[in-house]
Write a protein that holds these residues in place. Structure first.
Motif, PDB file in Angstrom:
ATOM      1  N   GLU A  49     -20.115   6.475  81.486  1.00 11.89           N
ATOM      2  CA  GLU A  49     -21.410   5.672  82.343  1.00 11.89           C
ATOM      3  C   GLU A  49     -22.335   4.669  81.729  1.00 11.89           C
ATOM      4  O   GLU A  49     -22.888   4.229  82.344  1.00 11.89           O
ATOM      5  N   HIS A  50     -21.983   4.529  80.563  1.00 16.84           N
ATOM      6  CA  HIS A  50     -22.786   3.928  79.756  1.00 16.84           C
ATOM      7  C   HIS A  50     -22.471   2.221  79.856  1.00 16.84           C
ATOM      8  O   HIS A  50     -21.037   2.107  79.832  1.00 16.84           O
ATOM      9  N   ASP A  51     -23.225   1.206  79.693  1.00 19.93           N
ATOM     10  CA  ASP A  51     -22.783  -0.148  79.720  1.00 19.93           C
ATOM     11  C   ASP A  51     -22.179  -0.669  78.513  1.00 19.93           C
ATOM     12  O   ASP A  51     -22.650  -1.622  77.722  1.00 19.93           O
ATOM     13  N   VAL A  52     -21.128  -0.162  77.890  1.00 17.81           N
ATOM     14  CA  VAL A  52     -20.492  -0.315  76.863  1.00 17.81           C
ATOM     15  C   VAL A  52     -19.781  -1.671  76.982  1.00 17.81           C
ATOM     16  O   VAL A  52     -18.930  -1.854  77.821  1.00 17.81           O
ATOM     17  N   ARG A  53     -19.878  -2.603  75.929  1.00 14.50           N
ATOM     18  CA  ARG A  53     -19.552  -3.906  75.987  1.00 14.50           C
ATOM     19  C   ARG A  53     -18.626  -4.465  74.822  1.00 14.50           C
ATOM     20  O   ARG A  53     -18.268  -5.298  74.712  1.00 14.50           O
ATOM     21  N   THR A  54     -18.754  -3.579  73.749  1.00 19.17           N
ATOM     22  CA  THR A  54     -17.871  -3.737  72.522  1.00 19.17           C
ATOM     23  C   THR A  54     -17.678  -2.369  71.793  1.00 19.17           C
ATOM     24  O   THR A  54     -18.496  -1.728  71.765  1.00 19.17           O
ATOM     25  N   VAL A  55     -16.721  -2.238  71.290  1.00 21.65           N
ATOM     26  CA  VAL A  55     -16.212  -1.149  70.520  1.00 21.65           C
ATOM     27  C   VAL A  55     -15.873  -1.588  69.117  1.00 21.65           C
ATOM     28  O   VAL A  55     -14.626  -2.346  69.044  1.00 21.65           O
ATOM     29  N   HIS A  56     -16.544  -1.064  67.957  1.00 21.74           N
ATOM     30  CA  HIS A  56     -16.152  -1.065  66.748  1.00 21.74           C
ATOM     31  C   HIS A  56     -15.782  -0.225  65.970  1.00 21.74           C
ATOM     32  O   HIS A  56     -16.323   1.192  66.232  1.00 21.74           O
ATOM     33  N   ALA A  57     -14.919  -0.309  64.902  1.00 20.61           N
ATOM     34  CA  ALA A  57     -14.441   1.011  64.105  1.00 20.61           C
ATOM     35  C   ALA A  57     -14.199   0.464  62.651  1.00 20.61           C
ATOM     36  O   ALA A  57     -14.030  -0.343  62.411  1.00 20.61           O
ATOM     37  N   GLU A  72     -10.288   2.432  75.474  1.00 21.29           N
ATOM     38  CA  GLU A  72      -9.323   2.387  76.675  1.00 21.29           C
ATOM     39  C   GLU A  72     -10.220   2.576  77.932  1.00 21.29           C
ATOM     40  O   GLU A  72      -9.971   1.788  78.981  1.00 21.29           O
ATOM     41  N   GLN A  73     -10.906   3.335  77.955  1.00 18.85           N
ATOM     42  CA  GLN A  73     -11.910   3.836  78.979  1.00 18.85           C
ATOM     43  C   GLN A  73     -12.763   2.459  79.427  1.00 18.85           C
ATOM     44  O   GLN A  73     -12.921   2.136  80.798  1.00 18.85           O
ATOM     45  N   HIS A  74     -13.161   1.723  78.641  1.00 19.69           N
ATOM     46  CA  HIS A  74     -14.008   0.297  79.167  1.00 19.69           C
ATOM     47  C   HIS A  74     -13.132  -0.792  79.015  1.00 19.69           C
ATOM     48  O   HIS A  74     -13.542  -1.759  79.057  1.00 19.69           O
ATOM     49  N   ALA A  75     -11.692  -0.660  78.685  1.00 19.23           N
ATOM     50  CA  ALA A  75     -10.939  -1.988  78.812  1.00 19.23           C
ATOM     51  C   ALA A  75     -11.207  -2.850  77.448  1.00 19.23           C
ATOM     52  O   ALA A  75     -11.041  -4.110  78.040  1.00 19.23           O
ATOM     53  N   PHE A  76     -11.406  -2.411  76.440  1.00 14.36           N
ATOM     54  CA  PHE A  76     -11.794  -3.409  75.231  1.00 14.36           C
ATOM     55  C   PHE A  76     -10.846  -2.940  74.235  1.00 14.36           C
ATOM     56  O   PHE A  76     -10.274  -1.946  73.932  1.00 14.36           O
ATOM     57  N   ASP A  77     -10.483  -3.912  73.509  1.00 14.85           N
ATOM     58  CA  ASP A  77      -9.680  -3.907  72.099  1.00 14.85           C
ATOM     59  C   ASP A  77     -10.722  -3.427  71.255  1.00 14.85           C
ATOM     60  O   ASP A  77     -11.905  -3.543  71.366  1.00 14.85           O
ATOM     61  N   ALA A 138     -22.561  -5.592  65.906  1.00 20.80           N
ATOM     62  CA  ALA A 138     -22.256  -4.792  67.162  1.00 20.80           C
ATOM     63  C   ALA A 138     -23.519  -5.344  68.200  1.00 20.80           C
ATOM     64  O   ALA A 138     -23.279  -5.715  69.199  1.00 20.80           O
ATOM     65  N   ARG A 139     -24.626  -5.204  67.641  1.00 19.83           N
ATOM     66  CA  ARG A 139     -25.806  -5.672  68.547  1.00 19.83           C
ATOM     67  C   ARG A 139     -25.654  -6.964  69.267  1.00 19.83           C
ATOM     68  O   ARG A 139     -25.779  -7.334  70.509  1.00 19.83           O
ATOM     69  N   ASP A 140     -25.118  -8.066  68.411  1.00 18.85           N
ATOM     70  CA  ASP A 140     -25.161  -9.188  68.843  1.00 18.85           C
ATOM     71  C   ASP A 140     -24.067  -9.520  70.055  1.00 18.85           C
ATOM     72  O   ASP A 140     -23.962 -10.117  70.900  1.00 18.85           O
ATOM     73  N   ALA A 141     -22.940  -8.437  69.596  1.00 21.41           N
ATOM     74  CA  ALA A 141     -21.810  -8.492  70.495  1.00 21.41           C
ATOM     75  C   ALA A 141     -22.074  -7.962  71.871  1.00 21.41           C
ATOM     76  O   ALA A 141     -21.283  -8.347  72.937  1.00 21.41           O
ATOM     77  N   ALA A 142     -22.986  -7.094  71.846  1.00 24.60           N
ATOM     78  CA  ALA A 142     -23.255  -6.403  73.131  1.00 24.60           C
ATOM     79  C   ALA A 142     -24.191  -6.928  73.850  1.00 24.60           C
ATOM     80  O   ALA A 142     -24.251  -6.772  75.089  1.00 24.60           O
ATOM     81  N   GLY A 143     -24.802  -7.998  73.521  1.00 20.67           N
ATOM     82  CA  GLY A 143     -25.878  -8.742  74.290  1.00 20.67           C
ATOM     83  C   GLY A 143     -26.936  -7.669  74.880  1.00 20.67           C
ATOM     84  O   GLY A 143     -27.606  -6.941  73.931  1.00 20.67           O
ATOM     85  N   THR A 144     -27.337  -7.683  76.066  1.00 17.17           N
ATOM     86  CA  THR A 144     -28.169  -6.702  76.573  1.00 17.17           C
ATOM     87  C   THR A 144     -27.495  -5.112  77.134  1.00 17.17           C
ATOM     88  O   THR A 144     -28.012  -4.504  77.540  1.00 17.17           O
ATOM     89  N   GLY A 145     -26.264  -5.133  76.769  1.00 14.76           N
ATOM     90  CA  GLY A 145     -25.614  -3.714  76.921  1.00 14.76           C
ATOM     91  C   GLY A 145     -25.739  -2.949  75.645  1.00 14.76           C
ATOM     92  O   GLY A 145     -26.576  -2.749  75.099  1.00 14.76           O
ATOM     93  N   GLU A 146     -24.563  -2.327  75.560  1.00 19.21           N
ATOM     94  CA  GLU A 146     -24.297  -1.228  74.496  1.00 19.21           C
ATOM     95  C   GLU A 146     -23.055  -1.619  73.746  1.00 19.21           C
ATOM     96  O   GLU A 146     -22.207  -1.893  74.057  1.00 19.21           O
ATOM     97  N   ALA A 147     -23.098  -1.013  72.470  1.00 21.59           N
ATOM     98  CA  ALA A 147     -22.200  -0.964  71.478  1.00 21.59           C
ATOM     99  C   ALA A 147     -21.985   0.301  70.980  1.00 21.59           C
ATOM    100  O   ALA A 147     -22.462   1.104  70.853  1.00 21.59           O
ATOM    101  N   VAL A 148     -20.746   0.371  70.655  1.00 25.56           N
ATOM    102  CA  VAL A 148     -19.891   1.872  69.948  1.00 25.56           C
ATOM    103  C   VAL A 148     -19.632   1.279  68.605  1.00 25.56           C
ATOM    104  O   VAL A 148     -18.565   0.514  68.658  1.00 25.56           O
ATOM    105  N   CYS A 149     -19.971   1.980  67.582  1.00 26.19           N
ATOM    106  CA  CYS A 149     -19.451   1.884  66.133  1.00 26.19           C
ATOM    107  C   CYS A 149     -18.956   3.006  65.787  1.00 26.19           C
ATOM    108  O   CYS A 149     -19.825   4.020  65.605  1.00 26.19           O
TER     109      CYS A 149
END
Length: 211
Positions: A49-57, A72-77, A138-149
């Motif tokens: 339910e988080h506003d994830v906008r980018t996933v890095h690993a 996969e859940q947020h439909a991102f590469d 990751a912060r830059d990529a997420a904008g006002t949303g959230e990022a996962v690293c």
């Protein structure tokens, strides 16, 4: 207070299949165990339910496998970031738990001369700087949303101590960074404000062979 708020979630990878009980570090091919895959799904559920906008690993297999359910859940590469990689360690490939041979062997003692740097691996300050750079990417990529690293225990813990203004050297047994845990950094524009820590998969021993 005005400004853009962004949250960057640093996820430690799940449990690794490591029947030899070695320090695998950057050795290739180490995958998640069945338990590790379960933990990765728990993290994905936690972030659903988080506003994830980018996933890095990290480029390590175990990190990508942990990131996959979230992506996969947020439909991102998944974006691979080399700066999220595990720390270098001169004991890589050895058993280093209490009672094992590597740390008891005199031939390894010269590696232990400076625990503050540390002399046996990548300098703590270098780890902190590369991890902070990854956080800002990751912060830059997420904008006002959230990022996962998705990264590893020592890099995440080192970054946390750096941001909290604490000495980077520490007792590994006291790290608050369980398997599949989430250390969330809150930024206001480019400035770090605070962090919070959660364990969607529960607490684990920092010294476990699957860590």
């Amino acid at each position: 207070m005005s400004g853009r708020t962004t949250v960057v979630h640093f996820v430690r990878h799940g449990e690794v299949h490591n029947p030899e009980g070695i320090l695998y570090g950057r050795l290739p091919g180490y995958r998640l165990s069945e338990e590790g895959r379960r933990q990765a799904k728990l993290v994905a559920g936690f972030l659903a339910e988080h506003d994830v906008r980018t996933v890095h690993a990290s480029p390590m297999r175990r990190a990508a496998e942990t990131a996959s359910p979230v992506a996969e859940q947020h439909a991102f590469d998944i974006t691979t970031d080399e700066r999220l990689i595990e720390a270098e360690n001169r004991f890589e490939g050895c058993r280093v738990s209490v009672g094992d041979g590597a740390l008891r062997s005199p031939r390894h003692w010269p590696k232990l001369w400076n625990p503050l740097r540390p002399s046996w691996g990548e300098p703590y300050l270098r780890i902190a700087h590369r991890m902070l750079a990854a956080a800002h990417r990751a912060r830059d990529a997420a904008g006002t949303g959230e990022a996962v690293c998705v990264s590893h225990q020592l890099p995440i813990w080192t970054l946390r101590r750096y941001l909290e203004g604490k000495p980077l050297w520490h007792d590994p047994r006291r790290r608050q960074c369980s398997l599949a845990s989430v250390t969330s950094l809150v930024f206001r524009d480019e400035e770090f404000e605070r962090l919070f820590y959660t364990e969607p998969a529960g607490e684990t021993d920092a010294r476990a062979s699957g860590a």
